[in-house]
Design an enzyme around this catalytic site. Structure first.
Site, PDB file in Angstrom:
ATOM      1  N   ARG A  27       0.983  -1.156  -0.004  1.00 38.93           N
ATOM      2  CA  ARG A  27      -0.013   0.029  -0.021  1.00 38.93           C
ATOM      3  C   ARG A  27       0.965   1.116  -0.030  1.00 38.93           C
ATOM      4  NH1 ARG A  27      -5.269   0.977   0.413  1.00 38.93           N
ATOM      5  NH2 ARG A  27      -6.310   2.628   1.843  1.00 38.93           N
ATOM      6  N   ASP A  82      -0.008  -9.112   3.902  1.00 37.49           N
ATOM      7  CA  ASP A  82      -0.130 -10.573   3.370  1.00 37.49           C
ATOM      8  C   ASP A  82      -1.319 -10.233   2.474  1.00 37.49           C
ATOM      9  OD1 ASP A  82       2.190 -11.861   4.483  1.00 37.49           O
ATOM     10  OD2 ASP A  82       0.820 -12.340   6.379  1.00 37.49           O
ATOM     11  N   VAL A  84      -4.906 -11.798   1.093  1.00 39.79           N
ATOM     12  CA  VAL A  84      -5.990 -12.419   1.424  1.00 39.79           C
ATOM     13  C   VAL A  84      -6.922 -12.726   0.187  1.00 39.79           C
ATOM     14  CG1 VAL A  84      -7.824 -12.703   2.866  1.00 39.79           C
ATOM     15  CG2 VAL A  84      -5.748 -11.475   3.594  1.00 39.79           C
ATOM     16  N   ASP A 192     -13.648   3.867   7.768  1.00 35.62           N
ATOM     17  CA  ASP A 192     -14.456   3.644   6.436  1.00 35.62           C
ATOM     18  C   ASP A 192     -14.915   2.687   6.519  1.00 35.62           C
ATOM     19  OD1 ASP A 192     -15.362   4.129   3.958  1.00 35.62           O
ATOM     20  OD2 ASP A 192     -13.496   3.923   2.957  1.00 35.62           O
ATOM     21  N   ASN A 197     -15.256  -2.436   1.833  1.00 33.49           N
ATOM     22  CA  ASN A 197     -13.916  -2.185   2.512  1.00 33.49           C
ATOM     23  C   ASN A 197     -13.668  -3.670   3.276  1.00 33.49           C
ATOM     24  OD1 ASN A 197     -12.901   0.087   1.366  1.00 33.49           O
ATOM     25  ND2 ASN A 197     -13.573   1.134   3.212  1.00 33.49           N
ATOM     26  N   ASP A 212      -8.643  -1.071   4.497  1.00 32.17           N
ATOM     27  CA  ASP A 212      -8.815   0.376   4.435  1.00 32.17           C
ATOM     28  C   ASP A 212      -8.825   0.957   5.455  1.00 32.17           C
ATOM     29  OD1 ASP A 212      -8.099   0.645   1.661  1.00 32.17           O
ATOM     30  OD2 ASP A 212     -10.240   0.876   1.120  1.00 32.17           O
ATOM     31  N   GLU A 214      -7.397   3.973   6.635  1.00 28.28           N
ATOM     32  CA  GLU A 214      -6.695   5.204   6.743  1.00 28.28           C
ATOM     33  C   GLU A 214      -7.614   6.473   7.416  1.00 28.28           C
ATOM     34  OE1 GLU A 214      -6.594   5.887   2.469  1.00 28.28           O
ATOM     35  OE2 GLU A 214      -8.863   5.962   2.104  1.00 28.28           O
TER      36      GLU A 214
END
Length: 320
Positions: A27, A82, A84, A192, A197, A212, A214
């Protein structure tokens, strides 16, 4: 629109003679010239909250491997997780238009709803008083977590709008101030919190990964719950405007409340207030997304700037 996500396979030696190969995900923080949605992108926060949630709950999050904040290696800071495997309800086109969730049996749709709400209850069960969660606290002013959360959104709106003013967003802030709720306990908030997500089993309806982080912060549980309810309302409203049936019974506020309270063991407060708050927050994000489109030469700003908020009539109706 707020990050780059790269999927890759990597092979390396474990320090001896054994070779290791793993499917991984990187990311990356967005570049400033890409007009990112948010003013800052704290990868250290995301990495730390994933570690914290994995160690202190049964919320399924990807295992995190490495955090690299030095730009010099690939031009951006990044962290590695990792990979998924599973399936995610789509945003484009929205899952209320087509796809596996829309086509599922009502009992399976309900299972996905319930297991998703249970993710929030499990996250909010983490005892913030026993852990180092100071890195999740916003530096906005306020005597309580909710006051700080809302004041941070005021700052985010000012940063987003520049010289513009959105009457709808400012009306929503005024409505929230006039109807301020009793505040619940401070908990870790995902931020979020929506089914788009969450990755679910490839052939089932149970979560296998929550993504997510953030927007993760500290806030009352209702911030996450209201966001999850509203984000489905947002997509369902678009479907109905276009004459599509969508999923009208999915993520109903009372059903979500009942599932959450049964799993969490305590009562939620004024969920309607937090749904309006979610609509306000999403409106600010929609304004910023329009900035991106204008910057890339894909759109212009209309005379009525509130036209760029696709859920404007829904938000107005919620404040009546």
């Amino acid at each position: 629109m707020s990050s780059e996500t790269l999927l890759f396979d990597a092979s390396w030696s474990d320090g001896g003679c054994r070779s290791v190969t793993s499917a991984l995900v990187a990311r990356l923080a967005p570049a400033a010239e890409d007009v990112p949605v948010f003013p800052s992108y704290d990868l250290d926060l995301q990495f730390r909250v994933l570690e914290l949630v994995a160690a202190n709950s049964d919320v399924p999050v990807p295992g995190v491997r490495w955090l690299e904040l030095d730009h010099s290696h690939i031009g951006s800071p990044f962290f590695v997780m990792d990979r998924v495997h599973g399936r995610v309800p789509a945003d484009i086109p929205p899952y209320v238009f087509e796809g596996w969730l829309l086509e599922a049996e009502p009992s399976d749709q309900r299972r996905l709803q319930d297991t998703s709400v249970e993710v929030l209850a499990a996250l909010h069960a983490i005892d913030v008083d026993q852990l180092d969660t100071g890195f999740l606290r916003t530096d906005a002013p306020g005597a309580t977590a909710l006051e700080r959360h809302v004041n941070h959104q005021r700052w985010f709106y000012d940063w987003t709008r520049g010289d513009r003013r959105h009457p709808l967003i400012e009306d929503a802030f005024a409505w929230l101030d006039a109807h301020w709720p009793e505040e619940g306990p401070t908990r870790i908030n995902w931020g979020d919190a929506r089914i788009g997500n969450i990755m679910y089993e490839a052939d089932g309806f149970d979560p296998v990964a929550v993504f997510d982080w953030e927007m993760a912060t500290l806030a009352p549980p209702e911030v996450d719950v209201g966001w999850m309810v509203f984000l489905h309302q947002f997509f369902q409203n678009i479907a109905e405007v276009l004459g599509l049936p969508g999923l009208p019974s999915f993520m109903a506020a009372d059903d979500v409340r009942n599932t959450y309270e049964r799993r969490a063991g305590f009562a939620l407060g004024d969920l309607h207030w937090f749904q309006v708050y979610a609509g306000l927050r999403h409106a600010i994000i929609m304004s910023r997304i329009r900035d991106r489109s204008v910057s890339f030469g894909e759109a212009d700003w209309p005379d009525d700037v509130d036209e760029v908020i696709p859920h404007r009539e829904l938000l107005r109706s919620m404040m009546r």
